[in-house]
Write a protein that holds these residues in place. Structure first.
Motif, PDB file in Angstrom:
ATOM      1  N   LYS A  55      -4.326  -0.913  -1.963  1.00 27.15           N
ATOM      2  CA  LYS A  55      -5.264  -0.315  -1.006  1.00 27.15           C
ATOM      3  C   LYS A  55      -6.686  -0.816  -1.255  1.00 27.15           C
ATOM      4  O   LYS A  55      -7.457  -1.018  -0.304  1.00 27.15           O
ATOM      5  CB  LYS A  55      -5.218   1.205  -1.115  1.00 27.15           C
ATOM      6  CG  LYS A  55      -3.919   1.819  -0.596  1.00 27.15           C
ATOM      7  CD  LYS A  55      -3.904   3.321  -0.814  1.00 27.15           C
ATOM      8  CE  LYS A  55      -2.585   3.924  -0.343  1.00 27.15           C
ATOM      9  NZ  LYS A  55      -2.516   5.387  -0.612  1.00 27.15           N
ATOM     10  N   GLU A  84      -6.882  -4.176   0.264  1.00 29.97           N
ATOM     11  CA  GLU A  84      -6.886  -4.075   1.727  1.00 29.97           C
ATOM     12  C   GLU A  84      -8.249  -3.668   2.252  1.00 29.97           C
ATOM     13  O   GLU A  84      -8.677  -4.105   3.351  1.00 29.97           O
ATOM     14  CB  GLU A  84      -5.821  -3.076   2.184  1.00 29.97           C
ATOM     15  CG  GLU A  84      -5.629  -3.039   3.682  1.00 29.97           C
ATOM     16  CD  GLU A  84      -4.506  -2.094   4.078  1.00 29.97           C
ATOM     17  OE1 GLU A  84      -3.652  -2.492   4.873  1.00 29.97           O
ATOM     18  OE2 GLU A  84      -4.508  -0.950   3.582  1.00 29.97           O
ATOM     19  N   SER A  85      -8.967  -2.841   1.488  1.00 26.08           N
ATOM     20  CA  SER A  85     -10.310  -2.433   1.937  1.00 26.08           C
ATOM     21  C   SER A  85     -11.259  -3.616   2.004  1.00 26.08           C
ATOM     22  O   SER A  85     -12.158  -3.653   2.859  1.00 26.08           O
ATOM     23  CB  SER A  85     -10.851  -1.369   0.965  1.00 26.08           C
ATOM     24  OG  SER A  85     -11.071  -1.917  -0.325  1.00 26.08           O
ATOM     25  N   CYS A 120       0.823  -1.214   0.000  1.00 26.06           N
ATOM     26  CA  CYS A 120       0.000   0.000   0.000  1.00 26.06           C
ATOM     27  C   CYS A 120       0.855   1.261   0.000  1.00 26.06           C
ATOM     28  O   CYS A 120       0.384   2.348  -0.345  1.00 26.06           O
ATOM     29  CB  CYS A 120      -0.927   0.021   1.215  1.00 26.06           C
ATOM     30  SG  CYS A 120      -2.141  -1.315   1.239  1.00 26.06           S
ATOM     31  N   GLY A 157       0.184   0.943  -5.697  1.00 26.06           N
ATOM     32  CA  GLY A 157      -0.256   1.205  -4.331  1.00 26.06           C
ATOM     33  C   GLY A 157      -1.760   1.356  -4.225  1.00 26.06           C
ATOM     34  O   GLY A 157      -2.370   0.893  -3.243  1.00 26.06           O
ATOM     35  N   GLU A 158      -2.382   1.975  -5.230  1.00 21.87           N
ATOM     36  CA  GLU A 158      -3.833   2.131  -5.219  1.00 21.87           C
ATOM     37  C   GLU A 158      -4.533   0.769  -5.326  1.00 21.87           C
ATOM     38  O   GLU A 158      -5.553   0.527  -4.668  1.00 21.87           O
ATOM     39  CB  GLU A 158      -4.272   3.030  -6.380  1.00 21.87           C
ATOM     40  CG  GLU A 158      -3.782   4.469  -6.259  1.00 21.87           C
ATOM     41  CD  GLU A 158      -4.283   5.161  -5.006  1.00 21.87           C
ATOM     42  OE1 GLU A 158      -5.463   4.918  -4.643  1.00 21.87           O
ATOM     43  OE2 GLU A 158      -3.522   5.919  -4.382  1.00 21.87           O
TER      44      GLU A 158
END
Length: 272
Positions: A262, A265-266, A251, A258-259
């Motif tokens: 993320k 990860e959400s 992330c 990185g997006e």
């Protein structure tokens, strides 16, 4: 560095290219001193004066000779400065790179061995891809078993985009059990130092989560005697959590990688 003896050079130039002062006008002598001040080499000035002596007596337009000599001297001086700059390396690091590039191969034998090794690697990879294609047409589980057995990261990276696209269809050939088996291999790819490889792995993980998210997000405890699909869901949940313990660092990668991390990860933060 060895210094150049300009005095001896001037004497040699005068012997090679004698200057006929008897036919020169005061204007030409003035141009000679002007060229010296502008940095023209004495050899070049001697050559020009030697050539000009054969043109004595010819009619010429006044002022043209002055312009011609000034332009010639200026161009010669500029050319010398350009050649001096081009002949020197930018720095020591640049010089070492140039030396390393030229000394990589000592003869054609080493070059041929390098090409032969590369050809051998590509031939083996192409052969394995043909086997993978045959197994994929036959049965997806056989392909997964083959990828696990050969442990070839290059072949896996070639196959993962195909498997990712298949997961995005309405009736994928890959089962949840196959994805559970592939997870350890994908974990290795996510630990790669190459961003392109990491992106391939992240896209596959994202497709798995989206495909089975309704089942993965349910907060229900499975019984031990439940179906294999239920057991695979529990195993997948645990493997995704274990994967992201090390993958959370992704992330922090700037840009689209990185997006993407993320976004994954959400989802994983909502797992029961």
């Amino acid at each position: 560095m060895k210094q150049v003896d300009f005095r001896n050079k001037e004497e040699l130039d005068n012997e090679r290219f004698p200057v006929h002062y008897g036919v020169q006008s005061p204007g030409k002598a003035k141009r000679l001193s002007s060229c010296k001040r502008k940095g023209c080499p004495l050899v070049e000035v001697g050559l020009k004066l030697h050539r000009k002596t054969s043109d004595v007596g010819r009619a010429s337009k006044p002022g043209m000779a002055n312009k011609e000599n000034e332009l010639t001297c200026t161009d010669d001086a500029r050319g010398m400065r350009h050649n001096d700059n081009c002949g020197l390396p930018v720095n020591s690091a640049e010089a070492s790179k140039m030396a390393g590039a030229s000394s990589k191969y000592r003869d054609f034998t080493e070059l041929a061995k390098d090409h032969e090794a590369m050809t051998h690697v590509l031939f083996g990879r192409n052969l394995r891809l043909k086997v993978a294609q045959t197994l994929w047409r036959r049965n997806a589980s056989e392909l997964v078993a083959y990828l696990i057995r050969i442990e070839d990261t290059g072949v896996l990276l070639d196959c993962l985009p195909v498997l990712t696209n298949n997961l995005q269809t309405e009736a994928p050939c890959l089962s949840l059990g196959c994805c559970v088996d592939l997870m350890p291999l994908v974990k290795v790819i996510l630990a790669s130092k190459y961003e392109e490889n990491i992106v391939v792995g992240l896209h596959w993980v994202q497709s798995v989560i989206r495909k089975w998210w309704p089942e993965l997000s349910k907060n229900e405890k499975r019984l031990r005697d439940s179906s294999s699909e239920d057991r695979n869901l529990e195993v997948m949940k645990q493997r995704l959590k274990d994967l992201w313990k090390e993958g959370a660092r992704l992330c922090l990668v700037p840009g689209s990688t990185g997006e993407l991390a993320k976004a994954i990860e959400s989802y994983l933060s909502q797992l029961p």
